[in-house]
Design a protein around this motif. Structure first.
Motif, PDB file in Angstrom:
ATOM      1  N   THR A   1      26.327  86.508  16.290  1.00  0.00           N
ATOM      2  CA  THR A   1      24.806  85.747  15.566  1.00  0.00           C
ATOM      3  C   THR A   1      23.847  85.583  16.580  1.00  0.00           C
ATOM      4  OG1 THR A   1      26.420  84.805  14.084  1.00  0.00           O
ATOM      5  CG2 THR A   1      23.903  84.049  14.078  1.00  0.00           C
ATOM      6  N   ARG A   2      22.651  86.353  16.115  1.00  0.00           N
ATOM      7  CA  ARG A   2      21.597  86.157  17.131  1.00  0.00           C
ATOM      8  C   ARG A   2      20.450  85.378  16.288  1.00  0.00           C
ATOM      9  NH1 ARG A   2      18.012  90.538  20.281  1.00  0.00           N
ATOM     10  NH2 ARG A   2      16.338  89.312  21.132  1.00  0.00           N
ATOM     11  N   LEU A   3      19.947  84.092  16.938  1.00  0.00           N
ATOM     12  CA  LEU A   3      19.206  83.214  16.272  1.00  0.00           C
ATOM     13  C   LEU A   3      17.636  83.406  17.206  1.00  0.00           C
ATOM     14  CD1 LEU A   3      21.272  79.822  16.078  1.00  0.00           C
ATOM     15  CD2 LEU A   3      20.757  81.398  13.990  1.00  0.00           C
ATOM     16  N   THR A   4      16.773  83.269  16.246  1.00  0.00           N
ATOM     17  CA  THR A   4      15.572  83.276  17.002  1.00  0.00           C
ATOM     18  C   THR A   4      14.596  82.009  16.510  1.00  0.00           C
ATOM     19  OG1 THR A   4      15.246  85.645  16.834  1.00  0.00           O
ATOM     20  CG2 THR A   4      13.146  84.319  16.999  1.00  0.00           C
ATOM     21  N   ILE A   5      14.346  81.375  17.626  1.00  0.00           N
ATOM     22  CA  ILE A   5      13.597  79.773  17.560  1.00  0.00           C
ATOM     23  C   ILE A   5      12.413  79.961  17.644  1.00  0.00           C
ATOM     24  CG2 ILE A   5      14.024  77.464  17.920  1.00  0.00           C
ATOM     25  CD1 ILE A   5      16.738  78.746  16.765  1.00  0.00           C
ATOM     26  N   LEU A   6      11.698  79.512  16.921  1.00  0.00           N
ATOM     27  CA  LEU A   6      10.091  79.257  17.378  1.00  0.00           C
ATOM     28  C   LEU A   6       9.882  77.929  17.911  1.00  0.00           C
ATOM     29  CD1 LEU A   6       8.591  81.037  14.328  1.00  0.00           C
ATOM     30  CD2 LEU A   6       9.099  81.914  16.310  1.00  0.00           C
ATOM     31  N   ALA A   7       9.573  77.797  18.991  1.00  0.00           N
ATOM     32  CA  ALA A   7       9.318  76.129  19.819  1.00  0.00           C
ATOM     33  C   ALA A   7       8.030  76.061  20.305  1.00  0.00           C
ATOM     34  CB  ALA A   7      10.552  76.227  20.627  1.00  0.00           C
ATOM     35  N   ALA A   8       7.573  74.592  20.197  1.00  0.00           N
ATOM     36  CA  ALA A   8       6.309  74.395  20.985  1.00  0.00           C
ATOM     37  C   ALA A   8       6.343  74.707  22.462  1.00  0.00           C
ATOM     38  CB  ALA A   8       5.917  73.089  20.765  1.00  0.00           C
TER      39      ALA A   8
ATOM     40  N   PRO B   1      30.537  80.512  21.926  1.00  0.00           N
ATOM     41  CA  PRO B   1      30.680  81.866  22.189  1.00  0.00           C
ATOM     42  C   PRO B   1      30.355  83.109  20.866  1.00  0.00           C
ATOM     43  CG  PRO B   1      32.626  80.596  22.789  1.00  0.00           C
ATOM     44  CD  PRO B   1      31.640  79.758  21.823  1.00  0.00           C
ATOM     45  N   GLY B   2      29.540  84.135  20.948  1.00  0.00           N
ATOM     46  CA  GLY B   2      29.348  84.826  20.001  1.00  0.00           C
ATOM     47  C   GLY B   2      28.001  84.669  19.386  1.00  0.00           C
ATOM     48  N   THR B   3      27.202  83.668  19.773  1.00  0.00           N
ATOM     49  CA  THR B   3      25.950  83.177  19.162  1.00  0.00           C
ATOM     50  C   THR B   3      24.907  83.411  20.607  1.00  0.00           C
ATOM     51  OG1 THR B   3      26.638  81.778  17.751  1.00  0.00           O
ATOM     52  CG2 THR B   3      24.427  81.279  18.291  1.00  0.00           C
ATOM     53  N   GLU B   4      23.913  84.182  20.352  1.00  0.00           N
ATOM     54  CA  GLU B   4      22.795  84.239  21.169  1.00  0.00           C
ATOM     55  C   GLU B   4      21.507  83.593  20.706  1.00  0.00           C
ATOM     56  OE1 GLU B   4      20.141  87.974  23.007  1.00  0.00           O
ATOM     57  OE2 GLU B   4      21.887  88.465  21.764  1.00  0.00           O
ATOM     58  N   VAL B   5      20.772  82.732  21.425  1.00  0.00           N
ATOM     59  CA  VAL B   5      19.600  82.002  21.114  1.00  0.00           C
ATOM     60  C   VAL B   5      18.459  82.550  21.812  1.00  0.00           C
ATOM     61  CG1 VAL B   5      18.575  80.054  20.801  1.00  0.00           C
ATOM     62  CG2 VAL B   5      21.167  79.970  20.760  1.00  0.00           C
ATOM     63  N   THR B   6      17.561  83.159  21.015  1.00  0.00           N
ATOM     64  CA  THR B   6      16.439  83.510  21.638  1.00  0.00           C
ATOM     65  C   THR B   6      14.987  82.860  21.386  1.00  0.00           C
ATOM     66  OG1 THR B   6      17.117  85.841  21.531  1.00  0.00           O
ATOM     67  CG2 THR B   6      14.803  85.459  21.767  1.00  0.00           C
TER      68      THR B   6
ATOM     69  N   ALA C   1      12.439  84.770  11.826  1.00  0.00           N
ATOM     70  CA  ALA C   1      13.097  83.529  12.658  1.00  0.00           C
ATOM     71  C   ALA C   1      14.014  82.821  11.868  1.00  0.00           C
ATOM     72  CB  ALA C   1      11.732  82.829  13.339  1.00  0.00           C
ATOM     73  N   ASP C   2      14.596  81.800  12.549  1.00  0.00           N
ATOM     74  CA  ASP C   2      15.583  81.093  11.954  1.00  0.00           C
ATOM     75  C   ASP C   2      15.424  79.640  12.190  1.00  0.00           C
ATOM     76  OD1 ASP C   2      17.405  83.092  11.476  1.00  0.00           O
ATOM     77  OD2 ASP C   2      17.182  83.412  13.651  1.00  0.00           O
ATOM     78  N   ALA C   3      14.597  79.016  12.894  1.00  0.00           N
ATOM     79  CA  ALA C   3      14.306  77.700  13.170  1.00  0.00           C
ATOM     80  C   ALA C   3      13.069  77.480  13.678  1.00  0.00           C
ATOM     81  CB  ALA C   3      15.359  77.060  13.752  1.00  0.00           C
TER      82      ALA C   3
END
Length: 261
Positions: free
Chosen positions: A42-49, A68-73, A92-94
């Motif tokens: 799973t690839r998560l895309t996080i928009l962050a300040a 393991p198995g999760t990628e955070v961008t 995006a996801d969060a």
């Protein structure tokens, strides 16, 4: 045993084995398909300040190790830019902003939000504080080059709030789109001073000094986090937001200088 009977039993055994082999092979294929380790990650895309850049890079590495198995961008920018991306449907996801106001304005695009950290402002100066700045009043000094974030940026709004409260008029040489741009101007010597978050000044301690602002004159920045309704990984995004409020992420945020929520 009669030779004919023995022959018939041998033939039956061979036939049984021949029938079982394909069945065993089919069972093995099904097992591979059900094996969780073979499932795609799973690839998560996080928009962050932008002010979360250093802390979240560390947090992202820790989260991937624990999951393991999760990628955070991450995509870092001023909160107002992140809000525009969400409104335009950027995948995006969060979302994590540097103020509650921006998050509240996106209520129709997000799930419930949780404040994960707080921050305060400082005056960033060149290394060694060559202009001898001691407090907010010094920022009004004639000839002093001060840079601030634009009013629509959370840190710019906080800056205006604390200056207005003391009836101080500061004419910035530029107004930047996020706190890291303000910090960069000071670090590069393009400005004598700027208002940034305490954590940002600490992240570039080799090039800038930080002049503390008393709590009574300061503003508290709150960082809410929420999942985005448009996320295609809602369950994983919710798990990440919950993790940010948990002990491991909170320890990382404290080590980076953020205050408890």
């Amino acid at each position: 045993m009669h030779p004919a009977l023995a022959g018939r039993r041998l033939a039956t055994t061979v036939l049984s084995v021949a029938l079982l082999v394909p069945l065993a092979a089919c069972g093995s294929d099904g097992g591979d398909r059900d094996d969780a380790s073979a499932a795609p990650g799973t690839r998560l895309t996080i928009l962050a300040a932008a002010s979360l850049t250093d802390a979240f890079r560390t947090a992202g590495t820790a989260y991937e190790k624990a999951h393991p198995g999760t990628e955070v961008t991450f995509s870092f920018a001023g909160s107002q830019e992140l809000a525009a991306q969400v409104e335009q449907g950027a995948p995006a996801d969060a979302l994590v902003t540097a103020d509650v106001r921006t998050m509240d304005g996106l209520a129709s695009e997000t799930g419930p939000s949780t404040v994960i950290a707080k921050n305060r402002l400082v005056i960033a100066t060149g290394e060694g504080n060559p202009e001898g700045i001691r407090g907010l009043e010094d920022l009004t000094r004639s000839g002093l080059k001060v840079v601030l974030a634009a009013p629509e940026v959370p840190v710019g709004r906080y800056s205006k709030q604390i200056l207005d409260a003391r009836k101080l008029t500061v004419k910035p040489v530029s107004q930047e789109t996020d706190v890291r741009a303000v910090l960069s101007k000071v670090a590069l010597g393009e400005a004598d001073a700027g208002l940034v978050y305490r954590t940002d000044a600490a992240s570039d301690a080799g090039r800038v000094d930080a002049v503390d602002i008393p709590d009574a004159q300061n503003a508290v920045a709150s960082y809410p986090a929420a999942t985005l309704r448009q996320s295609e990984n809602a369950e994983a995004a919710t798990a990440f937001v919950q993790w940010l409020a948990g002990p491991q992420a909170q320890k990382i945020l404290r080590e980076e200088g953020f205050q408890q929520p």
